[in-house]
Motif scaffolding. Structure first.
Motif, mmCIF file in Angstrom:
data_model
loop_
_atom_site.group_PDB
_atom_site.id
_atom_site.type_symbol
_atom_site.label_atom_id
_atom_site.label_comp_id
_atom_site.label_asym_id
_atom_site.label_seq_id
_atom_site.Cartn_x
_atom_site.Cartn_y
_atom_site.Cartn_z
ATOM 1 N N TYR A 5 47.684 34.917 34.490
ATOM 2 C CA TYR A 5 47.201 34.629 35.843
ATOM 3 C C TYR A 5 45.775 35.133 35.990
ATOM 4 N N LEU A 6 45.007 34.367 36.751
ATOM 5 C CA LEU A 6 43.677 34.833 37.116
ATOM 6 C C LEU A 6 43.791 35.567 38.447
ATOM 7 N N SER A 7 43.309 36.760 38.474
ATOM 8 C CA SER A 7 43.413 37.570 39.685
ATOM 9 C C SER A 7 42.814 36.830 40.889
ATOM 10 N N ALA A 8 41.701 36.130 40.633
ATOM 11 C CA ALA A 8 41.001 35.446 41.731
ATOM 12 C C ALA A 8 41.849 34.357 42.370
ATOM 13 N N GLU A 9 42.834 33.854 41.621
ATOM 14 C CA GLU A 9 43.643 32.750 42.158
ATOM 15 C C GLU A 9 44.904 33.228 42.861
ATOM 16 N N ILE A 10 45.154 34.516 42.829
ATOM 17 C CA ILE A 10 46.333 35.054 43.522
ATOM 18 C C ILE A 10 45.892 35.499 44.920
ATOM 19 N N LEU A 11 46.662 35.175 45.909
ATOM 20 C CA LEU A 11 46.330 35.486 47.312
ATOM 21 C C LEU A 11 44.858 35.148 47.627
ATOM 22 N N TRP A 13 42.634 36.436 50.497
ATOM 23 C CA TRP A 13 42.154 37.815 50.489
ATOM 24 C C TRP A 13 40.923 37.998 49.596
ATOM 25 N N GLY A 14 40.452 36.897 49.019
ATOM 26 C CA GLY A 14 39.251 36.973 48.197
ATOM 27 C C GLY A 14 39.515 37.676 46.868
ATOM 28 N N PHE A 15 38.460 37.876 46.112
ATOM 29 C CA PHE A 15 38.597 38.512 44.804
ATOM 30 C C PHE A 15 37.640 39.688 44.696
ATOM 31 N N LYS A 16 38.180 40.816 44.325
ATOM 32 C CA LYS A 16 37.342 41.989 44.091
ATOM 33 C C LYS A 16 37.516 42.389 42.631
ATOM 34 N N ASN A 38 43.934 43.904 40.327
ATOM 35 C CA ASN A 38 44.954 43.214 39.533
ATOM 36 C C ASN A 38 46.333 43.835 39.747
ATOM 37 N N LEU A 39 46.366 45.157 39.830
ATOM 38 C CA LEU A 39 47.652 45.838 40.011
ATOM 39 C C LEU A 39 48.263 45.456 41.360
ATOM 40 N N TRP A 40 47.406 45.394 42.368
ATOM 41 C CA TRP A 40 47.863 45.059 43.728
ATOM 42 C C TRP A 40 48.378 43.625 43.786
ATOM 43 N N LYS A 41 47.601 42.710 43.184
ATOM 44 C CA LYS A 41 48.004 41.299 43.230
ATOM 45 C C LYS A 41 49.265 41.050 42.402
#
Lengths: 386, 327
Positions: free
Chosen positions: B92-98, B101-104, B110-113
């Protein structure tokens, strides 16, 4: 795939590669886990402990180490009439302090000793799982042996010890080497590997030990090497001296002679001793010959059913056969009159260098070749003794 | 102090206690638990392949301990994603999850997502840069959660001492732990000093905890977790497992400086939220470190009095000597 009834059809073997491919993670995982444990010859204990743990996890019988340190276990067959030995040497030609970290790429595994012979050991550990996944039960017992002290001066001490002391003499044996795919060794040549050491007593002579070794080499080149017996002399390595400024005080030469005839090798060794006797007349020079490794000539003929079956399987799997039928690893089996084949499992390169690697994709063919051959041997085990 | 010693006895484990994977899987299945492994990545093509292969083979194929194996990537520019996918990880790409909420950019992101993306009742976080990867990095951390329902958060620690000798040797974390975290914990959260490597990147946590705590995006995520879990559930909810040796990249002092800065920000934010900054507690005189004796870890407490002298100008004898007017 139920396979315990009747002869295993050769046609099915082509499907084996595809089926085995599904479980490649098992092989790769074992490869990394075992390969990252250092195991120079004579210091394989940690690797052997890992192998034993795995044997125990697999629920194999008689998991143990013998007096010399080999790891042994038995995968019991359904009829248990005979036993087939499957063995791989566990030692690698690298010191404990070398970087044993492995790297997996999509198509390759990099790491020291990955081909020689971590892949062979990983296959030994993975085979019982593959057989279970493929629903294959052998009729005969399969003895799994992780052999220690195989390389160079160790001269296959672990394997020789096992064969000399086992209470369960195998009907035939398959040896696993990481590479190359298509390897099929079934004969050994008579060989003598030796090290000649020259030492100069500085109180008596200013000569250079390197010059002495050069003279010995000149004499060795005059040895009669019978072509009809494929007799060959190989000058393997040379080292000597401490500085460019001073005549070398010591120098040694490692070499090998090999031939189809044990008698020829015996005669040549005598001649080498004569050469060394002559040169040691030089004042202040002492010369020694030490044996590194030996093997005796013998093995199966090219027309032996076991060899023919192995060739058939390689052909079915579209594996390009390698030309060389000889390997010293067959020699201990010749001594005990046990038919033996040595198989390679995949393509590899840079063996014994820091950038050693294996290719992943051909491993499934290598494994299918092994499983197919085991099935054929298991069904027609009496052919081994033809 | 007594609580710490008790906790060290009851909540500190060694991975070898859990190497009977058959028993572990049976216990997990009995409780109907599901376990997800999350590997946060950023340019880890050299090590990610074998991590995936070993976990899949040993902990999915042979012993079904893991139900989900996922890589959550921060935007690698090397072949991390291709290698991970080729060996069967969910990528998974972190930027594509939620996306709302944007991507930081940061590990904590990554852990949060992962909490949102993955399904497990337990999530095990394992860094991707471990060179000597082994199944123990997972089973050693989830086992205390499986066998002890009251434990909610299990942290890894490494570098087991030579158990064969009688030597006593210092044990602890890396440079940032010993120089920054342990002194801070000694001053403000003494019980948390029982964590031998509070900054280790490997831990297994129950979902009920993960979904209830905030996640700093950067270096402070591990520190904040410990303070938050400790504050809400107490020391008994924490545990730690010795995973022996971990070989990983060495970080430069400059990088450690950045890490220390991030941690300090998070730490003071927590102090402020708890009202501890405005009303500082009495600062303790005790620094708590660890030493190892045979197989056991014991706390050593140093009493450090940082007493202060006044400026010399305030000392009457000095003023007199220097011919200055008395104060």
């Amino acid at each position: 795939m139920a396979t315990t009834q009747g002869t295993y059809p050769l046609e099915r073997i082509t499907n084996l590669a595809r089926k085995v491919e599904q479980y490649r993670e098992i092989l790769l995982s074992n490869l990394v886990l075992v390969g990252e444990i250092p195991a120079p010859s004579g210091q394989e204990e940690e690797r052997i402990n890992f192998i034993l743990e795995k044997f125990l996890q697999l629920g194999l019988e008689n998991c143990a180490t013998d007096e010399i340190g080999n790891a042994v276990a038995i995968l019991p067959g359904s009829k248990r009439k005979h036993s087939i030995l499957l063995t791989a040497h566990v030692d690698v030609p690298f010191e404990i302090t070398a970087n044993h970290t492995y790297t997996l790429e999509e198509n390759k595994v990099w790491g020291i000793g990955v081909a020689d012979n971590s892949l062979g050991v990983a296959t030994l550990l993975s085979l019982p799982i593959f057989l279970k996944k493929l629903n294959i039960t052998l009729e005969n017992d399969l003895i799994l042996l992780g052999a220690v002290k195989s390389l160079e001066q160790s001269n296959q001490e672990g394997l020789k010890f096992f064969l000399a002391n086992t209470q369960k003499k195998p009907h035939c044996a398959l040896l696993l080497e990481g590479s190359p795919l298509g390897r099929l060794n079934f004969r050994s040549m008579s060989t003598f590997g030796g090290q000649i050491t020259c030492q100069i007593n500085r109180r008596l002579s200013e000569a250079s030990a390197i010059e002495m070794i050069c003279q010995i080499i000149q004499s060795l080149k005059t040895l009669p090497l019978a072509e009809e017996e494929h007799t060959v002399l190989t000058l393997g390595s040379i080292e000597g001296g401490a500085s460019y400024k001073y005549p070398a005080r010591s120098c040694n030469l490692k070499f090998q002679i090999r031939s189809n005839s044990d008698q020829t090798i015996k005669n040549l060794i005598q001649k080498i001793y004569q050469i060394l006797d002559n040169i040691s007349q030089h004042p202040g020079l002492s010369v020694h010959l030490k044996t590194i490794a030996t093997s005796i000539a013998g093995g199966l003929n090219s027309s032996h059913p076991l060899v023919l079956k192995a060739r058939n399987i390689q052909e079915k799997l579209d594996i390009t056969p390698q030309d060389n039928i000889y390997s010293p690893v067959i020699s201990p089996f010749v001594e005990h009159n046990i038919p033996a084949l040595c198989l390679g499992l995949t393509n590899a390169d840079n063996l014994h260098y820091l950038d050693e690697y294996i290719e992943i994709e051909p491993c499934s063919k290598g494994l299918a070749q092994l499983i197919g051959l085991l099935l054929l041997i298991d069904k027609e085990i009496d052919l081994c003794r033809t | 102090m007594q609580n710490i010693n008790n906790w060290l006895q009851t909540n500190t484990f060694h991975h070898s206690q859990f190497e009977d994977l058959k028993r572990l899987v049976e216990a997990k299945e009995k409780q109907n638990l599901t376990i997800s492994v999350c590997i946060p990545t950023l340019n880890e093509e050299k090590t990610i392949g074998k991590e995936i292969v070993i976990f899949r083979s040993e902990l999915m194929e042979q012993y079904p301990l893991i139900d989900e194996l996922a890589v959550i990537d921060s935007g690698s520019t090397d072949r991390t994603l291709e290698v991970a996918a080729s060996f069967g990880a969910d990528v998974y790409l972190s930027a594509e999850i939620l996306p709302r909420w944007g991507f930081k950019r940061g590990k904590g992101e990554n852990l949060w997502k992962a909490i949102y993306q993955l399904k497990g009742d337990i999530i095990v976080y394992v860094d991707a840069d471990i060179k000597n990867i082994h199944p123990r990095f997972v089973y050693g951390l989830v086992a205390p959660l499986i066998f002890r329902p009251e434990i909610k958060y299990v942290k890894a620690f490494y570098d087991r001492p030579l158990a064969l000798s009688d030597q006593i040797r210092p044990s602890g974390g890396g440079r940032v732990t010993e120089i920054l975290i342990r002194p801070l914990f000694s001053l403000f959260f003494p019980e948390l000093t029982a964590l031998i490597q509070p900054l280790s990147g490997e831990y297994a946590v129950r979902r009920e905890v993960l979904e209830s705590i905030p996640f700093p995006i950067g270096y402070g995520v591990e520190t904040s977790h410990l303070i938050d879990v400790y504050s809400d559930w107490g020391l008994e909810a924490l545990a730690q497992t010795d995973l022996d040796k971990r070989v990983h990249r060495h970080q430069s002092t400059r990088d450690l400086g950045k890490m220390a800065f991030g941690i300090l920000r998070v730490f003071f934010k927590r102090l402020k939220e708890k009202g501890m900054l405005e009303c500082l507690p009495e600062l303790s005189y005790y620094l708590r470190q660890f030493q190892v004796k045979k197989d056991t870890y014991e706390q050593i407490v140093y009493e450090i009095f940082e007493e202060e002298r006044p400026p010399m100008l305030q000392v009457p004898e000095y003023r007199e000597k220097m011919g200055l007017n008395p104060l």
